[in-house]
Design an enzyme around this catalytic site. Structure first.
Site, PDB file in Angstrom:
ATOM      1  N   HIS A  57      -3.424 -10.589  -3.925  1.00  0.00           N
ATOM      2  CA  HIS A  57      -4.704 -10.443  -3.229  1.00  0.00           C
ATOM      3  C   HIS A  57      -5.855 -10.285  -4.225  1.00  0.00           C
ATOM      4  O   HIS A  57      -6.907  -9.757  -3.890  1.00  0.00           O
ATOM      5  CB  HIS A  57      -4.672  -9.259  -2.256  1.00  0.00           C
ATOM      6  CG  HIS A  57      -3.763  -9.495  -1.075  1.00  0.00           C
ATOM      7  ND1 HIS A  57      -3.406  -8.498  -0.214  1.00  0.00           N
ATOM      8  CD2 HIS A  57      -3.166 -10.619  -0.633  1.00  0.00           C
ATOM      9  CE1 HIS A  57      -2.593  -9.006   0.717  1.00  0.00           C
ATOM     10  NE2 HIS A  57      -2.429 -10.285   0.486  1.00  0.00           N
ATOM     11  N   ALA A  81       0.802  -1.226   0.000  1.00  0.00           N
ATOM     12  CA  ALA A  81       0.000   0.000   0.000  1.00  0.00           C
ATOM     13  C   ALA A  81       0.835   1.277   0.000  1.00  0.00           C
ATOM     14  O   ALA A  81       0.402   2.304  -0.528  1.00  0.00           O
ATOM     15  CB  ALA A  81      -0.927   0.001   1.215  1.00  0.00           C
ATOM     16  N   CYS A 115     -19.520 -13.557 -12.752  1.00  0.00           N
ATOM     17  CA  CYS A 115     -20.843 -13.879 -12.225  1.00  0.00           C
ATOM     18  C   CYS A 115     -20.703 -15.022 -11.219  1.00  0.00           C
ATOM     19  O   CYS A 115     -20.064 -16.037 -11.504  1.00  0.00           O
ATOM     20  CB  CYS A 115     -21.772 -14.282 -13.374  1.00  0.00           C
ATOM     21  SG  CYS A 115     -23.303 -15.056 -12.805  1.00  0.00           S
ATOM     22  N   ASN A 135      -1.448  -4.915  -3.757  1.00  0.00           N
ATOM     23  CA  ASN A 135      -2.409  -3.847  -4.064  1.00  0.00           C
ATOM     24  C   ASN A 135      -3.445  -4.319  -5.078  1.00  0.00           C
ATOM     25  O   ASN A 135      -3.167  -5.167  -5.918  1.00  0.00           O
ATOM     26  CB  ASN A 135      -1.667  -2.624  -4.613  1.00  0.00           C
ATOM     27  CG  ASN A 135      -0.666  -2.075  -3.611  1.00  0.00           C
ATOM     28  OD1 ASN A 135      -0.791  -2.319  -2.414  1.00  0.00           O
ATOM     29  ND2 ASN A 135       0.326  -1.352  -4.097  1.00  0.00           N
ATOM     30  N   CYS A 189     -25.590 -10.348 -13.698  1.00  0.00           N
ATOM     31  CA  CYS A 189     -25.429 -11.115 -14.927  1.00  0.00           C
ATOM     32  C   CYS A 189     -26.723 -11.055 -15.746  1.00  0.00           C
ATOM     33  O   CYS A 189     -27.812 -11.294 -15.217  1.00  0.00           O
ATOM     34  CB  CYS A 189     -25.101 -12.554 -14.562  1.00  0.00           C
ATOM     35  SG  CYS A 189     -24.910 -13.653 -15.958  1.00  0.00           S
ATOM     36  N   LEU A 241      10.570   6.040  -0.031  1.00  0.00           N
ATOM     37  CA  LEU A 241      10.204   5.536  -1.357  1.00  0.00           C
ATOM     38  C   LEU A 241      10.409   6.560  -2.459  1.00  0.00           C
ATOM     39  O   LEU A 241      10.801   6.223  -3.576  1.00  0.00           O
ATOM     40  CB  LEU A 241       8.739   5.096  -1.342  1.00  0.00           C
ATOM     41  CG  LEU A 241       8.465   3.765  -0.657  1.00  0.00           C
ATOM     42  CD1 LEU A 241       7.000   3.670  -0.269  1.00  0.00           C
ATOM     43  CD2 LEU A 241       8.849   2.611  -1.571  1.00  0.00           C
ATOM     44  N   CYS A 248     -22.780 -18.318 -13.080  1.00  0.00           N
ATOM     45  CA  CYS A 248     -22.368 -18.968 -14.333  1.00  0.00           C
ATOM     46  C   CYS A 248     -20.924 -18.672 -14.709  1.00  0.00           C
ATOM     47  O   CYS A 248     -20.386 -19.271 -15.645  1.00  0.00           O
ATOM     48  CB  CYS A 248     -23.294 -18.578 -15.482  1.00  0.00           C
ATOM     49  SG  CYS A 248     -23.064 -16.882 -16.061  1.00  0.00           S
ATOM     50  N   ASP A 289      -5.111  -1.919  -6.904  1.00  0.00           N
ATOM     51  CA  ASP A 289      -5.457  -0.669  -7.595  1.00  0.00           C
ATOM     52  C   ASP A 289      -5.024  -0.615  -9.060  1.00  0.00           C
ATOM     53  O   ASP A 289      -5.254   0.379  -9.736  1.00  0.00           O
ATOM     54  CB  ASP A 289      -4.894   0.535  -6.828  1.00  0.00           C
ATOM     55  CG  ASP A 289      -3.400   0.387  -6.539  1.00  0.00           C
ATOM     56  OD1 ASP A 289      -2.682  -0.178  -7.387  1.00  0.00           O
ATOM     57  OD2 ASP A 289      -2.964   0.834  -5.464  1.00  0.00           O
ATOM     58  N   ASN A 346      10.662   0.938   3.063  1.00  0.00           N
ATOM     59  CA  ASN A 346       9.349   1.110   3.694  1.00  0.00           C
ATOM     60  C   ASN A 346       9.479   2.133   4.824  1.00  0.00           C
ATOM     61  O   ASN A 346      10.491   2.175   5.512  1.00  0.00           O
ATOM     62  CB  ASN A 346       8.853  -0.233   4.251  1.00  0.00           C
ATOM     63  CG  ASN A 346       7.378  -0.193   4.601  1.00  0.00           C
ATOM     64  OD1 ASN A 346       6.561   0.210   3.771  1.00  0.00           O
ATOM     65  ND2 ASN A 346       7.031  -0.576   5.810  1.00  0.00           N
ATOM     66  N   PRO A 357      -6.062   6.066  -0.473  1.00  0.00           N
ATOM     67  CA  PRO A 357      -6.000   5.748   0.950  1.00  0.00           C
ATOM     68  C   PRO A 357      -5.590   4.299   1.186  1.00  0.00           C
ATOM     69  O   PRO A 357      -5.974   3.407   0.440  1.00  0.00           O
ATOM     70  CB  PRO A 357      -7.436   5.992   1.437  1.00  0.00           C
ATOM     71  CG  PRO A 357      -8.283   6.001   0.215  1.00  0.00           C
ATOM     72  CD  PRO A 357      -7.410   6.368  -0.949  1.00  0.00           C
ATOM     73  N   ASP A 358      -4.775   4.089   2.197  1.00  0.00           N
ATOM     74  CA  ASP A 358      -4.381   2.738   2.596  1.00  0.00           C
ATOM     75  C   ASP A 358      -5.604   2.062   3.205  1.00  0.00           C
ATOM     76  O   ASP A 358      -6.238   2.608   4.103  1.00  0.00           O
ATOM     77  CB  ASP A 358      -3.251   2.835   3.627  1.00  0.00           C
ATOM     78  CG  ASP A 358      -2.757   1.460   4.067  1.00  0.00           C
ATOM     79  OD1 ASP A 358      -3.420   0.449   3.780  1.00  0.00           O
ATOM     80  OD2 ASP A 358      -1.697   1.429   4.713  1.00  0.00           O
ATOM     81  N   PHE A 359      -5.929   0.880   2.710  1.00  0.00           N
ATOM     82  CA  PHE A 359      -7.096   0.155   3.216  1.00  0.00           C
ATOM     83  C   PHE A 359      -7.040  -0.026   4.729  1.00  0.00           C
ATOM     84  O   PHE A 359      -8.035  -0.082   5.391  1.00  0.00           O
ATOM     85  CB  PHE A 359      -7.172  -1.233   2.557  1.00  0.00           C
ATOM     86  CG  PHE A 359      -7.830  -1.212   1.227  1.00  0.00           C
ATOM     87  CD1 PHE A 359      -8.791  -2.147   0.904  1.00  0.00           C
ATOM     88  CD2 PHE A 359      -7.499  -0.252   0.300  1.00  0.00           C
ATOM     89  CE1 PHE A 359      -9.412  -2.124  -0.341  1.00  0.00           C
ATOM     90  CE2 PHE A 359      -8.111  -0.227  -0.940  1.00  0.00           C
ATOM     91  CZ  PHE A 359      -9.081  -1.160  -1.250  1.00  0.00           C
ATOM     92  N   ARG A 360      -5.804  -0.153   5.236  1.00  0.00           N
ATOM     93  CA  ARG A 360      -5.673  -0.367   6.670  1.00  0.00           C
ATOM     94  C   ARG A 360      -5.303   0.909   7.406  1.00  0.00           C
ATOM     95  O   ARG A 360      -5.175   0.913   8.608  1.00  0.00           O
ATOM     96  CB  ARG A 360      -4.631  -1.458   6.945  1.00  0.00           C
ATOM     97  CG  ARG A 360      -5.097  -2.840   6.542  1.00  0.00           C
ATOM     98  CD  ARG A 360      -3.983  -3.850   6.677  1.00  0.00           C
ATOM     99  NE  ARG A 360      -2.810  -3.445   5.915  1.00  0.00           N
ATOM    100  CZ  ARG A 360      -2.672  -3.613   4.616  1.00  0.00           C
ATOM    101  NH1 ARG A 360      -3.628  -4.193   3.936  1.00  0.00           N
ATOM    102  NH2 ARG A 360      -1.597  -3.222   3.995  1.00  0.00           N
TER     103      ARG A 360
HETATM  104 ZN   LIG Z   1     -24.404 -15.573 -14.776  1.00  0.00          ZN
END
Ligand SMILES: [Zn+2]
Length: 247
Positions: free
Chosen positions: A115, A20, A123, A98, A147, A230, A126, A100, A213, A29-32
């Protein structure tokens, strides 16, 4: 930074592991992080497969901005530096936590999204697929894209709680980590497992680990070089490899 640039020049196969931290540089934004998704009400339901099956609107409502708003964001300097190193033949692939899609936007071609990814949606019933762009268009007129054949919701290929990690991406990431002579961790605090264990595989296979980091990570002890900044890394790389320069 000079010793890192020299190390990169002398490596035969560099793998990148990104988290992230490289995207928060572009304003995502960082998810955490404090602004991130997990601070929202309903947070732990948003990426839970059981809840998604029960009511997909929880996910789509929760992620309208954070996932489907990603169209507005552009890659940052670190994404560009990584893509440049791939063009120069130094980086052999990017393993990212990430979701994104910014590595691809910056021009990286070999990206393993451990991830998962919203690049494709399937769907639930199906298996019919839609691209991220197609889903974005559908979301303009419906709260839950469904779907057209069976009426089930489309689910992004992001790995939800309660789901297996994407096996193919994970296996490819491990193979890359094991053949790399240098693993470069960029903007990950290496705390979300099992993905975070991948960089140590390079060390166990005889390669070196470099971590850039802002915060300490559990793997700092086995890293050859550690840097907090970074942006300085991106500057140094983009300076050393200007566009189109072979290694
Ligand atoms: Zn479907």
């Amino acid at each position: 930074m000079k010793s890192l640039i020299n190390k990169l020049k002398n490596s035969h196969a560099v793998a990148v592991f990104s988290g992230a931290g490289i995207s928060t540089l572009c304003g995502i934004p960082d998810f955490r992080g404090p602004q991130g998704l997990y601070k929202q009400p309903d947070a732990e339901r948003i990426f839970d497969i059981e809840w998604f099956r029960r009511d997909a609107a929880i996910y789509y409502r929760g992620c309208m901005e954070l996932v489907y708003g990603l169209r507005r964001f552009n890659p940052g300097p670190v994404h560009h530096a990584v893509a440049r190193l791939e063009q120069a033949g130094i980086v052999k692939g990017v393993i990212t936590q990430n979701i994104d899609m910014l590595h691809q936007k910056a021009g990286s071609r070999i990206v393993y999204e451990v991830h998962g990814s919203p690049l494709l949606h399937h769907c639930l019933s199906c298996g019919r697929a839609k691209t991220f762009e197609e889903i974005c268009v559908m979301l303009e007129s419906t709260p839950v894209p469904r779907c057209e054949v069976c009426g089930e919701a489309f689910k992004p290929d992001i790995t939800f709680f309660g789901e297996m990690l994407p096996e193919k991406a994970f296996d490819s990431a491990i193979a890359l980590a094991q053949k790399a002579d240098l693993m470069l961790v960029l903007g990950s605090s290496l705390t979300v497992h099992p993905a975070a264990s991948i960089p140590s595989m390079t060390v166990r296979a005889g390669g070196e680990l470099v971590i850039i980091n802002a915060q300490p990570t559990p793997l700092d002890g086995i890293a050859t070089l550690l840097y907090p900044d970074l942006a300085a890394f991106a500057d140094a790389v983009l300076d050393a490899w200007s566009e189109g320069t072979p290694r």
